[in-house]
Design a protein around this motif. Structure first.
Motif, PDB file in Angstrom:
ATOM      1  N   VAL A 179       1.006  -1.376   0.057  1.00  0.00           N
ATOM      2  CA  VAL A 179       0.392   0.039   0.198  1.00  0.00           C
ATOM      3  C   VAL A 179       1.433   1.081  -0.140  1.00  0.00           C
ATOM      4  O   VAL A 179       1.913   1.348   0.743  1.00  0.00           O
ATOM      5  CB  VAL A 179      -0.654   0.482   1.280  1.00  0.00           C
ATOM      6  N   THR A 181       2.550   5.168   0.409  1.00  0.00           N
ATOM      7  CA  THR A 181       2.423   6.188   1.348  1.00  0.00           C
ATOM      8  C   THR A 181       2.798   7.493   0.457  1.00  0.00           C
ATOM      9  O   THR A 181       1.797   8.287   0.747  1.00  0.00           O
ATOM     10  CB  THR A 181       3.336   5.975   2.598  1.00  0.00           C
ATOM     11  N   SER A 225      -0.395   6.031   9.361  1.00  0.00           N
ATOM     12  CA  SER A 225      -2.074   5.080   9.010  1.00  0.00           C
ATOM     13  C   SER A 225      -2.763   4.405  10.161  1.00  0.00           C
ATOM     14  O   SER A 225      -2.443   4.069  11.475  1.00  0.00           O
ATOM     15  CB  SER A 225      -1.769   3.832   8.529  1.00  0.00           C
ATOM     16  N   ASP A 227      -5.680   3.034  10.347  1.00  0.00           N
ATOM     17  CA  ASP A 227      -6.393   1.419   9.717  1.00  0.00           C
ATOM     18  C   ASP A 227      -5.160   0.315   9.338  1.00  0.00           C
ATOM     19  O   ASP A 227      -5.791   0.359   8.159  1.00  0.00           O
ATOM     20  CB  ASP A 227      -8.047   2.145   8.479  1.00  0.00           C
ATOM     21  N   ALA A 230      -4.038   0.028   5.838  1.00  0.00           N
ATOM     22  CA  ALA A 230      -4.579   0.015   4.511  1.00  0.00           C
ATOM     23  C   ALA A 230      -4.908   1.883   3.554  1.00  0.00           C
ATOM     24  O   ALA A 230      -5.021   2.112   2.343  1.00  0.00           O
ATOM     25  CB  ALA A 230      -6.097   0.355   4.496  1.00  0.00           C
ATOM     26  N   THR A 231      -5.159   2.691   4.876  1.00  0.00           N
ATOM     27  CA  THR A 231      -4.659   3.918   4.230  1.00  0.00           C
ATOM     28  C   THR A 231      -3.490   5.017   5.310  1.00  0.00           C
ATOM     29  O   THR A 231      -3.206   4.714   5.910  1.00  0.00           O
ATOM     30  CB  THR A 231      -5.734   5.184   4.400  1.00  0.00           C
ATOM     31  N   TRP A 232      -3.075   6.577   4.087  1.00  0.00           N
ATOM     32  CA  TRP A 232      -2.299   6.821   4.943  1.00  0.00           C
ATOM     33  C   TRP A 232      -1.889   8.592   4.686  1.00  0.00           C
ATOM     34  O   TRP A 232      -3.064   9.426   4.019  1.00  0.00           O
ATOM     35  CB  TRP A 232      -0.347   6.523   4.431  1.00  0.00           C
ATOM     36  N   SER A 233      -2.524   8.749   5.777  1.00  0.00           N
ATOM     37  CA  SER A 233      -1.935  10.609   6.314  1.00  0.00           C
ATOM     38  C   SER A 233      -0.923  11.060   4.794  1.00  0.00           C
ATOM     39  O   SER A 233       0.039  10.277   4.013  1.00  0.00           O
ATOM     40  CB  SER A 233      -2.167  11.335   7.448  1.00  0.00           C
ATOM     41  N   GLN A 234      -1.242  12.336   4.647  1.00  0.00           N
ATOM     42  CA  GLN A 234      -0.539  13.222   3.717  1.00  0.00           C
ATOM     43  C   GLN A 234       0.480  12.825   4.493  1.00  0.00           C
ATOM     44  O   GLN A 234       0.202  14.325   6.100  1.00  0.00           O
ATOM     45  CB  GLN A 234      -1.647  14.621   2.713  1.00  0.00           C
TER      46      GLN A 234
END
Length: 514
Positions: A179, A181, A225, A227, A230-234
């Motif tokens: 995933v 970043t 992240s 979660d 699964a997703t990452w901050s800017q």
């Protein structure tokens, strides 16, 4: 990478003469407990190969039968479950064929060895030519995060690079796809990433939050992240100047402190040592803190304070090796004391017959990284001695014991006079860094630079190694090169490569249990 070690042509010629020595598979066995040892004396429980080259195909410049630059993490819920990640199939100019990992569920007796999926074409559906800088961290519920640098070597003029993370939800048995970043199509050179997970439920923390830090040469960045990857901050800016070698620690109050090396000194050092070092450079080891990082709402940016200088980096180049020069860090979760270690030449006398080697330095902070103690030396000896100590690794046990490992090689008086063998040593402090135990010889096999991976003019075990504490146990990972068969030609640069990721387990109190 900075400060690349490029030996002189004369050194290479001498190395060829060294290769005339008879090659043999190292058979050194580390010292074990004896009647003279107290029960509490640290001892080596086991040491063996964990990660090996697994590809059936390779194409030069990929170096067959090489793994380098390992990281390791231990499951906070199971001290016998550990994962080490590393580069596989090193490329001289940079990067590797793919990143791999090895997992144990029985305290290092056996290892499951596999390649991380989706990074490069050789690992399946990867979009990037090369991978590099594999680092690993455990979170809650047996979740493991393998963080990677991936980049193009020849495709698209070599402009694209990214930071990605593979996730395992079964303790490192199987891995999901990477995933992303950050993915730069040519806007920056991402490098020297590191990963850490907040495993605390205390006030000020975000339980399970995963932080990734890295540099793009300029600036130094962080993302997180909430979660499970699964997703990452800017990305948030840690430091707007040049930096490399980011090492994050999470403080007991949930603050995130990042230690790194920079050639721009952002603040006066706490102490200005009277250095006698041979290689007085302009680099500084610094710390920047995101106060209240654990309380930042999901998706909001992290705000870092201006970096504070810990110490100047005064290390000497390691002969015939591309090695080290990056800081390592760990924190005492109970007291909040942050420890930082690096190799340093300040205790070596600057004379015509000087010994241009290094010792292991350590500094610490008791106020969240605002002020730091002057550097003190860990390994014994009063300078000289022709022993080079480098590539330190650092961990703090749950009992507050400070544990340091490092590589050591015997040097000679002249540029080409040195031992081709590299050993690993372990020391610990049970009084918070005031005094250190006698060095414990860790490795069963000596590492021989004449069979090592080769990169940019030197033998290459990696810019870093790592250790991880699990109760009284310490897992120590590093890469070991040695002859693959009797009569293999030993020469430098290496004609035959045989370098594997090894993991040793040191028992600090001698009872054999983590």
């Amino acid at each position: 990478m900075k400060r690349l070690q490029t030996p002189l042509l004369s050194v290479l010629l001498v190395g060829l003469l060294v290769g005339a020595l008879v090659a043999r598979t190292p058979a050194h066995v580390p010292s074990r407990s004896t009647a003279a040892h107290r029960k509490s004396a640290p001892r080596v429980i086991r040491d063996g190969a964990a990660g090996t080259y697994t590809f059936q195909n390779f194409s030069p410049p990929e170096q067959k039968d090489t793994t380098i630059e390992p990281s390791i993490a231990v499951n906070p819920a199971n001290p016998k479950n550990a994962v080490t990640c590393y580069q596989v199939g090193r490329v001289d100019g940079g990067g590797d064929q793919d990143n791999g990992c090895a997992t144990t569920f029985d305290g290092g007796k056996t290892w499951l060895n596999q390649n991380l999926p989706g990074l490069t074409p050789d690992s399946g559906s990867g979009q990037f030519d090369r991978a590099s800088d594999a680092v690993v961290a455990f979170g809650p519920k047996n979740v493991v995060y393998a963080n990677d640098l991936v980049f193009d070597d020849t495709s698209d003029n070599g402009l694209r690079s990214a930071i990605v993370t593979n996730v395992s939800k079964d303790g490192g048995k199987t891995w999901g796809p990477p995933v992303t970043t950050i993915d730069d199509q040519g806007g920056g050179l991402n490098d020297k990433n590191w990963i850490i997970v907040d495993n605390s439920k205390a006030a000020g923390h975000h339980y399970g939050r995963v932080y990734v830090v890295w540099d793009r040469v300029v600036p130094v960045l962080a993302s997180y992240s909430d979660d499970e990857g699964a997703t990452w901050s800017q990305p948030s800016v840690i430091f707007s100047g040049q930096g490399i070698g980011t090492m994050p620690v999470i403080q007991p109050n949930g603050d995130l402190t990042v230690i790194f090396d920079t050639s721009t000194e952002p603040a006066p050092p706490v102490s200005q040592p009277e250095s006698e070092g041979q290689n007085v450079g302009s680099d500084n080891i610094v710390a920047a803190t995101a106060v209240g990082a654990g309380m930042v709402p999901t998706g909001s940016p992290l705000a870092f304070s201006p970096p504070v200088t810990i110490e100047s980096y005064l290390g000497n180049s390691v002969r015939l090796q591309r090695a080290g020069t990056l800081p390592t860090a760990a924190i005492d979760d109970k007291t909040g004391r942050i420890y930082v270690s690096w190799e340093d030449g300040r205790w070596r006398k600057n004379t015509p017959n000087a010994s241009p080697e290094n010792d292991i330095a350590v500094s610490w902070s008791d106020d969240g990284g605002v002020t730091w103690t002057p550097a003190t030396k860990v390994n014994p000896g009063k300078g000289g001695g022709r022993k080079d100590h480098y590539n330190p690794m650092l961990a703090v046990g749950p009992d507050g014991s400070v544990r340091i490992g490092y590589l050591e090689r015997k040097e000679g008086a002249s540029e080409g006079d040195f031992s081709p063998f590299v050993n690993t040593y372990f020391q610990q402090s049970t009084n918070h860094g005031k005094t250190w135990s006698t060095p414990l010889h860790v490795n069963r096999n000596k590492s021989d630079v004449r069979f090592a991976a080769f990169s940019r003019g030197g033998a290459f075990f990696g810019d870093y190694n790592q250790m991880a504490a699990a109760g009284s146990w310490t897992y120590i990972t590093r890469c070991v090169a040695y002859s693959p068969f009797s009569g293999a030609p030993a020469m430098f640069p290496p004609k035959i490569h045989h370098q594997q990721t090894w993991v040793a387990i040191v028992d600090s109190d001698g009872n054999g249990k983590p």
